[in-house]
Design an enzyme around this catalytic site. Structure first.
Site, PDB file in Angstrom:
ATOM      1  N   SER A   1       0.844  -1.186   0.000  1.00 29.36           N
ATOM      2  CA  SER A   1       0.000   0.000   0.000  1.00 29.36           C
ATOM      3  C   SER A   1       0.884   1.241   0.000  1.00 29.36           C
ATOM      4  CB  SER A   1      -0.968  -0.038   1.189  1.00 29.36           C
ATOM      5  OG  SER A   1      -1.996   0.917   1.040  1.00 29.36           O
TER       6      SER A   1
ATOM      7  N   GLU B   1      -2.045  -2.671  -7.652  1.00 31.43           N
ATOM      8  CA  GLU B   1      -3.235  -2.982  -6.864  1.00 31.43           C
ATOM      9  C   GLU B   1      -3.712  -1.672  -6.261  1.00 31.43           C
ATOM     10  OE1 GLU B   1      -3.671  -2.923  -3.252  1.00 31.43           O
ATOM     11  OE2 GLU B   1      -1.775  -1.830  -3.120  1.00 31.43           O
TER      12      GLU B   1
ATOM     13  N   HIS C   1      -5.278  -5.519  -1.066  1.00 30.89           N
ATOM     14  CA  HIS C   1      -6.076  -5.250   0.132  1.00 30.89           C
ATOM     15  C   HIS C   1      -7.217  -6.250   0.345  1.00 30.89           C
ATOM     16  CE1 HIS C   1      -4.093  -1.329  -0.435  1.00 30.89           C
ATOM     17  NE2 HIS C   1      -4.382  -1.080   0.828  1.00 30.89           N
TER      18      HIS C   1
END
Length: 311
Positions: A120, A212, A280
């Protein structure tokens, strides 16, 4: 302060792999981005403690607005963890936001190569490490690790402890067919786009990109993807691997985020596979960044051609 210029290594050169980690060795736990939930943190720590000797300071629990303490605290923690030769790996507590704020104060990574694990917002640190020719691990942060399948933690430990290439991963959909080989780079799409044009972006020539994201509605995904196109990214890379895009749907829309991404990927003409178990979602398989991979879009596989660590 501005970031120092980087002498980016060509992607034909091997990236530096950290030494293999051994059970029982000392590792560091840091919070370079957002503050975090203590219960989720402890659940992840329980898994790490069974394998290694994790160390962290009490200041890791500080909060300043949406950050895990101020920039100075987080910067000192990060640089100390990387510089200490006795700490053999670095695990991040959470992503969120904040790692990019540290980049202007970072030069070359201090100390010997060591595995940094996170995803992330930690994508900013991964790209910084790859810009300096180092391998790192795109994998669960501690606040996520405790709720993932046990097999994910086992894959992470194997990545850190064995010089053998990681087992391949399989996606769910071919967006563009074909086969490509290159160095795997990337991570979170929104963080990746924020580093375009900065000294902390490694050379992308010949790379396979991994993306992502979470909570980005389709038009935002389109905007970020178009930014990559305008910046010439897709003219420099060889393939695209897409992980989870969770919480990215537009309410009551007659289209999906996957449909938008498929159309954008088709326009690049690059081999592209979607649905890799990365990001996630309920599974976040760890993968090494900075290693050579083979993306077979026809078979929907991502094969790793090098290990994440050195024997």
């Amino acid at each position: 302060m501005t970031s120092p210029a980087l002498n980016r290594p060509p992607l034909t050169a091997a990236f530096q792999a950290p030494p293999a980690l051994r059970p029982g060795e000392r590792v560091s736990v840091i919070a370079p981005a957002s503050g975090f939930d203590r219960g989720a943190f402890e659940a992840g720590m329980a898994l790490i403690r069974r394998r290694y000797q994790p160390e962290y300071g009490s200041s890791i629990f500080e909060h300043q607005r949406y950050l895990a303490g101020n920039d100075a605290r987080r910067l000192v923690e990060l640089t100390a963890a990387l510089a200490d030769p006795g700490l053999r790996a670095v695990f991040c507590a959470r992503g969120g936001y904040g790692a990019t704020r540290l980049l202007t104060q970072l030069g070359a990574p201090a100390g010997p190569p060591k595995a940094l694990v996170g995803f992330s917002d930690i994508t900013a640190l991964h790209l910084w490490l790859q810009a300096h020719g180092r391998i790192s691990i795109h994998g669960p942060v501690l606040t996520q690790l405790g709720r993932l399948p046990a097999a994910t933690a086992e894959r992470l430990f194997a990545l850190l402890e064995s010089a053998q290439p990681a087992p391949p991963l399989t996606g769910t959909a071919t967006y563009v067919g074909g086969v490509a080989e290159g160095v795997l780079l990337g991570g979170n799409l929104s963080v990746f786009t924020r580093l375009l044009g900065t000294p902390c972006m490694p050379s992308l020539k010949g790379a396979i990109l991994l993306f992502e994201d979470q909570g980005e509605r389709p038009y935002r995904l389109d905007r970020m993807w178009t930014h990559l196109e305008l910046a010439g990214v897709f003219a420099r890379v060889r393939g695209i691997a897409l992980g989870h895009f969770t919480g990215c749907e537009e309410k009551d829309a007659d289209y999906t985020a996957a449909q938008v991404l498929r159309e954008l990927a088709a326009a690049t003409g690059l081999p592209c596979v979607a649905g890799f178990p990365i990001g996630h979602g309920n599974v976040n398989e760890p993968v090494p960044l900075g290693v050579r991979v083979r993306l077979d879009a026809d078979q929907r596989t991502l094969a790793f051609l090098e290990g994440a660590v050195a024997a």
